[in-house]
Write an enzyme that holds these catalytic residues in place. Structure first.
Site, PDB file in Angstrom:
ATOM      1  N   ARG A  84     -43.791  21.559 -50.278  1.00 40.37           N
ATOM      2  CA  ARG A  84     -43.411  22.780 -51.857  1.00 40.37           C
ATOM      3  C   ARG A  84     -41.577  22.638 -51.759  1.00 40.37           C
ATOM      4  O   ARG A  84     -41.783  22.945 -53.470  1.00 40.37           O
ATOM      5  CB  ARG A  84     -44.070  24.348 -50.995  1.00 40.37           C
ATOM      6  CG  ARG A  84     -43.872  24.978 -52.055  1.00 40.37           C
ATOM      7  CD  ARG A  84     -44.363  26.594 -52.371  1.00 40.37           C
ATOM      8  NE  ARG A  84     -43.615  27.278 -51.406  1.00 40.37           N
ATOM      9  CZ  ARG A  84     -44.133  27.976 -51.445  1.00 40.37           C
ATOM     10  NH1 ARG A  84     -44.608  28.831 -52.100  1.00 40.37           N
ATOM     11  NH2 ARG A  84     -42.846  29.182 -50.654  1.00 40.37           N
ATOM     12  N   GLU A 237     -55.369  28.773 -49.189  1.00 45.87           N
ATOM     13  CA  GLU A 237     -55.371  27.921 -49.281  1.00 45.87           C
ATOM     14  C   GLU A 237     -55.000  27.071 -47.555  1.00 45.87           C
ATOM     15  O   GLU A 237     -55.305  26.030 -47.557  1.00 45.87           O
ATOM     16  CB  GLU A 237     -54.467  26.694 -50.133  1.00 45.87           C
ATOM     17  CG  GLU A 237     -54.394  25.299 -50.506  1.00 45.87           C
ATOM     18  CD  GLU A 237     -53.419  25.420 -51.412  1.00 45.87           C
ATOM     19  OE1 GLU A 237     -52.364  26.043 -52.244  1.00 45.87           O
ATOM     20  OE2 GLU A 237     -52.772  23.879 -51.512  1.00 45.87           O
ATOM     21  N   HIS A 271     -59.480  26.846 -54.354  1.00 50.09           N
ATOM     22  CA  HIS A 271     -58.875  26.450 -52.696  1.00 50.09           C
ATOM     23  C   HIS A 271     -60.171  27.296 -52.108  1.00 50.09           C
ATOM     24  O   HIS A 271     -60.817  27.053 -51.776  1.00 50.09           O
ATOM     25  CB  HIS A 271     -57.700  26.510 -52.605  1.00 50.09           C
ATOM     26  CG  HIS A 271     -56.624  25.953 -53.084  1.00 50.09           C
ATOM     27  ND1 HIS A 271     -57.096  24.079 -53.472  1.00 50.09           N
ATOM     28  CD2 HIS A 271     -55.602  26.038 -53.923  1.00 50.09           C
ATOM     29  CE1 HIS A 271     -56.519  23.794 -53.887  1.00 50.09           C
ATOM     30  NE2 HIS A 271     -55.145  24.979 -54.574  1.00 50.09           N
ATOM     31  N   ASP A 322     -55.162  19.449 -59.506  1.00 50.08           N
ATOM     32  CA  ASP A 322     -54.269  19.942 -58.690  1.00 50.08           C
ATOM     33  C   ASP A 322     -52.260  19.911 -59.016  1.00 50.08           C
ATOM     34  O   ASP A 322     -52.729  19.113 -59.785  1.00 50.08           O
ATOM     35  CB  ASP A 322     -54.597  21.037 -57.188  1.00 50.08           C
ATOM     36  CG  ASP A 322     -54.102  21.953 -57.344  1.00 50.08           C
ATOM     37  OD1 ASP A 322     -52.635  21.924 -57.571  1.00 50.08           O
ATOM     38  OD2 ASP A 322     -53.897  22.399 -55.265  1.00 50.08           O
TER      39      ASP A 322
HETATM   40  C1  NGQ Z   1     -48.515  25.366 -56.985  1.00 51.81           C
HETATM   41  N1  NGQ Z   1     -49.203  24.273 -55.221  1.00 51.81           N
HETATM   42  O1  NGQ Z   1     -48.536  26.012 -57.493  1.00 51.81           O
HETATM   43  O2  NGQ Z   1     -48.666  24.236 -57.250  1.00 51.81           O
HETATM   44  C2  NGQ Z   1     -48.806  25.832 -55.715  1.00 51.81           C
HETATM   45  C3  NGQ Z   1     -47.282  25.491 -54.350  1.00 51.81           C
HETATM   46  C4  NGQ Z   1     -46.113  27.821 -54.781  1.00 51.81           C
HETATM   47  C5  NGQ Z   1     -50.515  24.380 -54.262  1.00 51.81           C
HETATM   48  N2  NGQ Z   1     -50.997  25.929 -54.343  1.00 51.81           N
HETATM   49  C6  NGQ Z   1     -46.625  26.890 -55.316  1.00 51.81           C
HETATM   50  N3  NGQ Z   1     -50.913  23.124 -54.143  1.00 51.81           N
HETATM   51  O3  NGQ Z   1     -46.937  28.705 -53.908  1.00 51.81           O
HETATM   52  O4  NGQ Z   1     -45.444  28.809 -55.241  1.00 51.81           O
HETATM   53 ZN    ZN Z   2     -52.364  24.345 -58.013  1.00 46.46          ZN
END
Ligand code: NGQ
Ligand code: ZN
Length: 456
Positions: A84, A237, A271, A322
């Site tokens: 992230r 998730e 998720h 995603d």
């Molecule tokens: C997203 N990704 O929104 O892209 C998220 C991470 C976050 C996933 N959950 C971003 N796979 O949690 O701020």
């Molecule tokens: Zn997402």
């Protein structure tokens, strides 16, 4: 007056199952007639195997720019949370032009891979310093432009993102391009509606990002804006999110959403990986769609969705690409089933003992679940339905000698993306011979953006 095109297919997946010698007349963006056991007539375009196109219920388009670039180990053990950080750095580097270029190629690739509509969970709203663009929906309009250029159907899901963690923690520096207050979010929603207005059948949903990013009070206010539109939220998730939720409220994320936020019909819980048996059954009974993203969940080390219990309780699911690390209907559905096989040491988990083939069970369930999540009717190849049609090449070796549901098994488990021949979207043929008609230009523009990002 739109011209009528007539297509003849050797086999087609109709709402009642596979049928032979199917003639479809397309009028504008719709299917005007369906005949079965029909001989081809002069003037018909003759093709192999037709399927109704699948909806991709969860995408973050800009992340396509970092596909394959987070596969090196950092100084500490890598996890979802270190990924992230890398992803946030990419998000900070991208201009509106970059996002449009990346999304345009991505949406072309989705069409080439069998997705005819995308739910774009869109949160990269603001300028790199966190200031609003003159048009608060500038970035949304770039997503809309990419959808328009590629022809893909768009359900735009503008995201409400306000906090860095449970209990309304202040947002982190790296999240500044995502952050909105409630008043700005309401403005963003109406501006997003204007941004998609020129697309033929685009729709809007609402996306409170996650229980990490919104408080209970904010969630209630966002829900109040929905007015019948779909609501999407990330939930459970990672086990860390479950632990933080338990510490904060005494409830697990899915449990909390079902009990405290009234999640059910019209919702998509993205998720929903980590659930107890009771949560799994309750989510299934609630009428919400589980938004499964098997390739990303594997890439990020999320865990396995409890599919058998969810299916037994009548749950609806769809798939999404995603993080867009790899694009494909067949790849997502195959990994969904293979994850279950690996975790349970069984085979053919998605289908019931005397049910249809696994490929057919995966496809039909994901078709219905994802359409519901994106606020469109899942009519399939039927009169009045959108002419969103994917064809498979009967000459591909993975389909040799097969018919009916076995075609789906051959595509999903043996052939993959290379089996796809043509795609019509809203009545227009946008993919021919497996290639999007604008692929080359979209690739050139994408490559220029990636070269610039790599140099920066
Ligand atoms: C997203 N990704 O929104 O892209 C998220 C991470 C976050 C996933 N959950 C971003 N796979 O949690 O701020
Ligand atoms: Zn997402």
């Amino acid at each position: 007056m739109a011209t009528v095109t007539t297509l003849h297919f050797r086999e087609a997946l109709l709402p009642s199952g596979f049928a032979r010698d199917v003639r479809l007349a397309l009028d504008g963006g719709r299917i005007a007639s369906v005949e079965t056991a029909a001989d081809p007539l002069p003037g018909d375009c003759r093709h192999g195997i037709a399927l109704p196109g699948l909806c991709n219920l969860h995408s973050h388009a800009f992340q396509r720019a970092m596909a394959g670039l987070a596969e090196r180990r950092g100084p500490t053990a890598d996890s979802f949370w270190t990924w992230r950080e890398t992803m946030y750095r990419f998000a900070l580097a991208m201009t509106p032009d970059d996002v449009e270029a990346v999304a345009t190629l991505l949406f072309c690739e989705m069409l080439e891979a069998g997705f005819t509509r995308v739910g774009e969970f869109h949160y990269l709203h603001h300028d790199a310093d966190g200031g609003h663009y003159g048009d608060i929906a500038e970035m949304a309009s770039r997503i809309a432009a990419a959808a328009g250029a590629s022809g893909i159907g768009l359900t735009l899901l503008p995201v409400f993102y306000a906090h860095a963690g449970f209990g309304g923690q202040p947002p982190a520096e790296g999240q500044r391009r995502f952050i909105c207050g409630l008043r700005d979010y309401a403005r963003l929603l109406s501006a997003s509606e204007r941004a998609v207005a020129a697309l033929p059948d685009a729709t809007i949903g609402l996306a409170p990002h996650s229980l990490r990013a919104v408080t209970a009070g904010e969630l209630r206010e966002v829900i109040a804006l929905a007015n019948g539109r779909p609501i999407h939220i990330h939930a459970a998730e990672q086990t860390r999110e479950v632990d933080e939720s338990l510490a904060f409220s005494g409830l697990r994320p899915v449990e909390w959403l079902l009990r405290e936020a009234g999640a059910g019909h019209g919702w998509c819980l993205v998720h929903a990986t980590h659930m107890t048996d009771a949560e799994t059954a309750a989510l299934a009974r609630s009428g919400a769609t589980a938004g499964l993203c098997p390739i990303t969940e594997a890439n990020l080390g999320d865990g396995f969705f409890p599919l058998p219990g969810f299916i037994d309780a009548g749950g609806a699911f769809g798939v999404g690409s995603d993080s867009n690390v790899e694009i494909g209907v067949s790849g997502e559905l195959r990994l969904l089933e293979y994850g279950q096989r690996l975790a349970l040491r069984q085979r053919n988990v998605t289908t019931s003992p005397h049910g249809p083939s696994t490929g057919r069970a995966l496809y039909s369930r994901a078709f219905a679940g994802a359409a519901a999540a994106l606020g469109v009717t899942a009519a399939g190849l039927a009169v009045g339905a959108p002419a969103d049609i994917v064809t498979l090449d009967p000459a591909h070796p993975a389909l040799a000698g097969r018919s009916g549901d076995a075609l789906l098994d051959g595509w999903i488990f043996a052939g993959g993306n290379a089996v796809i021949d043509r795609v019509w979207r809203n009545g227009r043929e946008v993919v021919t011979g497996g290639r999007h008609v604008r692929r080359d230009a979209a690739r050139r523009r994408f490559a220029a953006v990636l070269a610039r990002l790599a140099a920066a």
